[in-house]
Design a protein around this motif. Structure first.
Motif, PDB file in Angstrom:
ATOM      1  N   GLY A  31      59.282  48.230  22.944  1.00  0.00           N
ATOM      2  CA  GLY A  31      57.801  47.851  22.336  1.00  0.00           C
ATOM      3  C   GLY A  31      57.165  47.544  23.534  1.00  0.00           C
ATOM      4  N   PRO A  32      55.750  47.222  23.031  1.00  0.00           N
ATOM      5  CA  PRO A  32      54.793  46.876  24.054  1.00  0.00           C
ATOM      6  C   PRO A  32      55.106  45.678  24.999  1.00  0.00           C
TER       7      PRO A  32
ATOM      8  N   LEU B  66      39.568  40.951  32.121  1.00  0.00           N
ATOM      9  CA  LEU B  66      38.511  41.657  32.713  1.00  0.00           C
ATOM     10  C   LEU B  66      37.121  41.831  32.398  1.00  0.00           C
ATOM     11  N   ARG B  67      37.087  41.645  30.922  1.00  0.00           N
ATOM     12  CA  ARG B  67      35.772  41.837  30.341  1.00  0.00           C
ATOM     13  C   ARG B  67      35.063  40.275  30.752  1.00  0.00           C
ATOM     14  N   ARG B  68      35.896  39.362  30.384  1.00  0.00           N
ATOM     15  CA  ARG B  68      35.427  37.888  30.741  1.00  0.00           C
ATOM     16  C   ARG B  68      34.781  37.940  31.945  1.00  0.00           C
TER      17      ARG B  68
ATOM     18  N   MET C 289      49.317  55.631  32.268  1.00  0.00           N
ATOM     19  CA  MET C 289      50.314  54.639  32.172  1.00  0.00           C
ATOM     20  C   MET C 289      50.664  54.312  30.406  1.00  0.00           C
ATOM     21  N   SER C 290      51.553  54.316  30.517  1.00  0.00           N
ATOM     22  CA  SER C 290      51.938  53.980  28.794  1.00  0.00           C
ATOM     23  C   SER C 290      52.037  52.407  28.445  1.00  0.00           C
ATOM     24  N   ASP C 291      51.565  52.109  27.070  1.00  0.00           N
ATOM     25  CA  ASP C 291      51.642  50.561  26.987  1.00  0.00           C
ATOM     26  C   ASP C 291      52.851  49.944  26.268  1.00  0.00           C
TER      27      ASP C 291
ATOM     28  N   LYS D  97      48.413  44.663  27.922  1.00  0.00           N
ATOM     29  CA  LYS D  97      47.129  45.531  28.070  1.00  0.00           C
ATOM     30  C   LYS D  97      45.855  45.071  27.760  1.00  0.00           C
ATOM     31  N   ARG D  98      46.072  44.485  26.246  1.00  0.00           N
ATOM     32  CA  ARG D  98      44.816  43.921  25.779  1.00  0.00           C
ATOM     33  C   ARG D  98      44.450  42.700  26.220  1.00  0.00           C
TER      34      ARG D  98
END
Lengths: 552, 366
Positions: A8-9, A26-28, A1-3, A19-20
């Motif tokens: 632009g993003p 998810l990390r949290r 998948m492209s961001d 994405k970030r």
């Protein structure tokens, strides 16, 4: 998948790239999940994994030899045992000083015990030699005191060794570090002594022995160096130095006394340390003992693991142990074989019971369940001892058989203190671990499947074998893994009812941990057992697939 | 190390301040009749005289060496005084886990005026070992299973005589003692046993002798096994500690007799763990001085048939506390019983234990 898109993003509501933002969320989430299990994780890590890792590490650890005899092992490095000659004087000299401080710190007998695992007799050799080390120095002191009384005095020695001019601090630091290694404790504080460089160059052995004494006195005993009388090893050092040193040109403190002593030393009989050790015990001239020290002087050793598989590390390489000492391979095989036998008898006995449990009406099934669980709640020792009463030659079963006339009174059956007894008692003890997973799997098999099979014309046997049994296999798998892994490490039951032919490898591990105290060998045996279990688990996963195992 | 020390000392201080100098001693022993003899002979009178002291027992003597080693590595010694056999005391002393002591300083002089060192004599087999009792390992047999027309056994070699005395035997599952008996009954002179046993040929000879009865042997590992097997009639004869046989024969009145021939003397006593803090050490030393004096050691023999380790205690040995039986004839050290004995050879077994044990276990498993 492209961001990125053409524009632009892709951005989230707060303007960060989607994405970030997603990754952060998810990390949290993961962190939160980890924090929830962290008490358990830390608990397992601290109380289970770390001790096991520490214990297993002992199977290769071997610092003791090089830490107790650092100089000796270093000097011995060049010696070649195959020449059949004991090492030369420098090795015995190094041994004397190494052993002297080790004896002061009470570490030499530990080393004796360690090396005794590899060569019988080293234990008493170290213990008895440790007792005699003082004598040589005492004799020299007596002779020196005849020349000048002050040779026995701490203050005199302190002045002599401190000298004037530059001092060698590094030497003391090196000896302090060596003492730390020897005792395994962190030592801190000021030694309050440093030898003059002049004296250190003139009387190197004396200085080294005196530095050992000073470091030990100041850091371990907490005394003032100048007030304590030096160790006997210092006199041995002095006498050795005086054989070669030219003290005539020395002009520091107490130079006169030193020169008189040097003159007197001509008249004192000097005993080389090799001769001294040979007189203490002629085993010190034994090439095999020195070869053993040399072989085991590395920091890590494969020796324990080799012993655990009936091999041994000798100076000439790896060899098989003498046949009358081979035992471990046989015990590993026996442990495997008996654990398999126990697992199969658990399947044979547990399967029908689980089937009954799953198919009886609830009220009867509950009663039966209690009967299954009741022994589970009884102490392991009680159950094992009960089997002893049942199976022994004057026991319940034999008595009944004799009473029925099936067995002659003179030929009562031997059913305990052998493999049979162990298999019976352990099958009984481990049976619930087979029945419970089987039961919960069988409960999930709809009875309508069997009825459907029969209505399609299958016989009872075909319906069971083709329809019911395959669905219960995951239960057998789960039960077998449980029973087998528990059985392989069982200790108390084989110990009580196993006699000599029914004991497991775990009994030997226990013996080495608590009786012979050869923890290294115990750890190596344990590590091998652990590896075998993991290997079998892996093989099981490959063949049957661990996904097919169901506990319910 | 340092930190734990400070913490320990701190919490010890806090405890002391809170409990107004109450001192708790943790004593380690073997449990069972032996521990209760210690409780009655030493602990109860001591606590009575020192009301501030309380005693906690830990029945861990069998694993004492391994546990002390582990405690030492963890840097936290929780025991104050440990009862061990002499061989273990030597090992603990070797490893620096037990405290060395000066007998005349730590222990009370004998009632007869002899110094502690003379009173205990050779029994102080290690610089750390404070002897308490002499016990022996010997054989008991079922009197009702002696074949008709045959004399009851009096000789240790009857163990190997399956023709005259058929039936199962029980022996300890370790080489120590068994190898000595085997060589002795194979014709080796008593004072040569250890010289022979030090050679591979001698070890093979002993195992070959044991081989002649191997099929008839049940191997025990717990002290209670042989008395149990004798009581059940599972065996004809078996080795165990003399105190266990006393309790089977005199206290439980079973049809069991015992042999004193070639009994193997061994010692049991206290060690003080190395590295106790000053306060516990002072408390322990005070207790040990009391518990090993002439009267206390003699008192212990009222409850169990083990010989007091002090020479000066021997004349004070009296009768059993409950049964009123004269105890002297049941002591392993009684001249009548000690006609033919062997003393456990600590030095030999410290060296040869691993080597011979490997051969013994391999022989057992075949």
């Amino acid at each position: 998948m492209s961001d990125t898109t053409q524009n632009g993003p892709m951005l989230a509501a707060d303007g960060t790239p989607l994405k970030r933002s997603l990754a952060r969320a998810l990390r949290r989430q993961k962190m939160r999940a980890l924090m929830l299990i962290s008490p358990l994780l830390i608990f397992v890590l601290v109380t289970f994994i770390a001790p096991i890792a520490d214990m297993l590490f002992r199977s290769v650890e071997n610092q003791m030899v090089s830490e107790t005899l650092p100089t000796t092992t270093q000097v011995l490095g060049e010696w070649d045992h195959s020449a059949g000659e004991p090492p030369a004087e420098p090795v015995y000299e190094a041994l004397y000083y190494d052993l002297f401080i080790a004896a002061e710190a009470k570490e030499h007998t530990k080393l004796g015990t360690r090396l005794n695992y590899e060569y019988t007799g080293v234990s008493s050799l170290f213990r008895s030699t440790g007792r005699g080390l003082d004598d040589l120095g005492d004799d020299y002191l007596d002779e020196l005191e005849e020349v000048d009384d002050r040779w026995g005095e701490g203050a005199f020695w302190y002045d002599l060794m401190t000298g004037t001019g530059s001092t060698d601090e590094d030497l003391v630091a090196a000896h302090a570090k060596r003492l730390e290694q020897l005792t395994g404790d962190k030592l801190s504080g000021d030694v309050g002594f440093a030898p003059s460089t002049e004296i250190a160059a003139l009387l190197p052995k004396t200085t080294a022995a005196y530095a050992d004494f000073a470091v030990y006195t100041a850091l371990v005993d907490g005394d003032v160096v100048a007030e304590e009388d030096p160790w006997e090893s210092v006199y041995v050092g002095l006498m050795t130095d005086l054989q070669t040193a030219d003290v005539a040109s020395y002009s520091g403190p107490e130079a006169e006394a030193l020169q008189t002593a040097a003159e007197a030393a001509q008249g004192i009989e000097y005993i080389p340390l090799k001769t001294f050790f040979a007189e203490e015990d002629e085993d010190w001239l034994n090439v095999d003992i020195w070869a053993t020290v040399q072989t085991y002087s590395s920091k890590y050793t494969s020796g324990y693991f080799l012993n655990a598989v009936d091999l041994q590390l000798t100076p000439d390489g790896i060899e098989a142990r003498p046949e009358n000492q081979q035992i471990y391979i046989m015990l590993f095989k026996r442990t495997m074989f008996m654990s398999l036998a126990i697992t199969f008898s658990c399947i044979a006995l547990g399967y029908p019971v689980a089937w009954l449990l799953a198919n009886l009406p609830a009220s009867k099934a509950n009663l039966l369940m209690i009967l299954v669980l009741l022994p589970f709640w009884t102490s392991l020792l009680v159950r094992t001892s009960a089997w002893k009463v049942m199976l022994q030659q004057q026991g319940v079963i034999n008595d009944v058989l004799v009473w029925l006339g099936l067995v002659d009174d003179a030929a009562r059956l031997v059913m305990i203190n052998n493999q049979f007894g162990t298999i019976v008692a352990m099958t009984h003890i481990l049976l619930p671990f087979m029945i419970l997973p089987l039961y919960s799997v069988m409960q999930g098999i709809p009875p309508s499947y069997l009825r459907a099979a029969k209505s399609l014309g299958a016989t009872n046997w075909t319906a069971f074998w083709r329809v019911y049994f395959p669905q219960s296999v995951p239960g057998i798998g789960a039960g077998s893994i449980l029973v087998f892994i528990l059985a392989i490490g069982y200790y108390i039951t084989p110990e009580i009812v196993g006699g000599t032919t029914g004991t497991f490898i775990s009994n030997r591990i226990a013996y080495h941990i608590s009786s012979s105290l050869n923890w290294g060998l115990g750890a190596a045996l344990g590590a091998i057992l652990l590896a075998v279990v993991l290997l079998l688990y892996w093989a099981y996963d490959k063949i049957v697939g661990i996904d097919n195992v169901k506990l319910g | 190390m340092k930190l734990t020390h400070t913490l320990l000392a701190g919490s010890a201080l806090a405890l002391v301040a809170g409990a107004a100098s109450a001192q708790d001693l943790t004593l380690v022993s073997w449990g069972g009749a032996y521990q209760s003899s210690q409780q009655k002979a030493y602990v109860e009178p001591y606590v009575e005289a020192n009301p501030g002291v309380s005693v906690t027992w830990d029945e861990s003597s069998a694993e004492a060496v391994a546990k002390l080693r582990a405690m030492n590595e963890a840097g936290n010694i929780t025991w104050d005084l440990v009862d061990v056999v002499a061989a273990d005391a030597i090992r603990l002393c070797d490893e620096g886990l037990a405290m060395e002591y000066d007998p005349d300083e730590l222990l009370a002089p004998g009632d007869d005026g002899s110094s502690a060192e003379d009173d205990f004599g050779d029994l102080i087999v290690s610089d750390c070992f404070i002897p308490q009792i002499v016990y022996s390992t010997t054989f008991g047999y079922r009197t009702d299973l002696v074949p008709e027309g045959v004399e009851a056994p009096t000789d240790v070699c009857s163990v190997f005589d399956l023709e005259t005395y058929p039936g199962k035997r029980s022996l300890e599952k370790r080489p120590i003692n068994n190898m000595e008996w085997a060589l002795y009954c194979d014709g080796v002179a008593k004072d040569e046993i250890y010289d022979v046993l030090a050679t591979p040929e001698g070890q093979d000879q002993a195992l070959a002798k044991l081989d002649t009865i191997k099929d008839e042997v049940i191997w025990w590992s717990a002290g209670a096994d042989t008395p149990q097997l004798l009581a059940d009639g599972e065996i004809f004869m078996g080795s165990t500690y003399n105190g266990r046989l006393f309790s089977v024969i005199v206290e439980q009145d079973q049809p069991v007799g015992m042999l004193w021939d070639m009994q193997v003397f061994d010692l049991d006593g206290w060690i003080i763990p190395a590295g106790l803090d000053e306060e516990s050490q002072a408390a322990v030393e005070d207790f040990v001085k009391f518990a090993t004096d002439t009267t206390r050691l003699a008192d212990q023999s009222k409850y169990i048939s083990y010989g007091p380790a002090r020479l000066s205690s021997a004349p004070l040995v009296s009768t059993h506390a409950d049964l009123g039986v004269e105890m002297a004839p049941h002591m392993p050290t009684d001249p009548e019983n000690a006609k033919n004995t062997l003393l456990y050879n600590y030095e030999f077994w410290a060296d040869y234990r691993d080597d011979i044990d490997a051969k013994f276990q391999s022989w057992l498993a075949k």
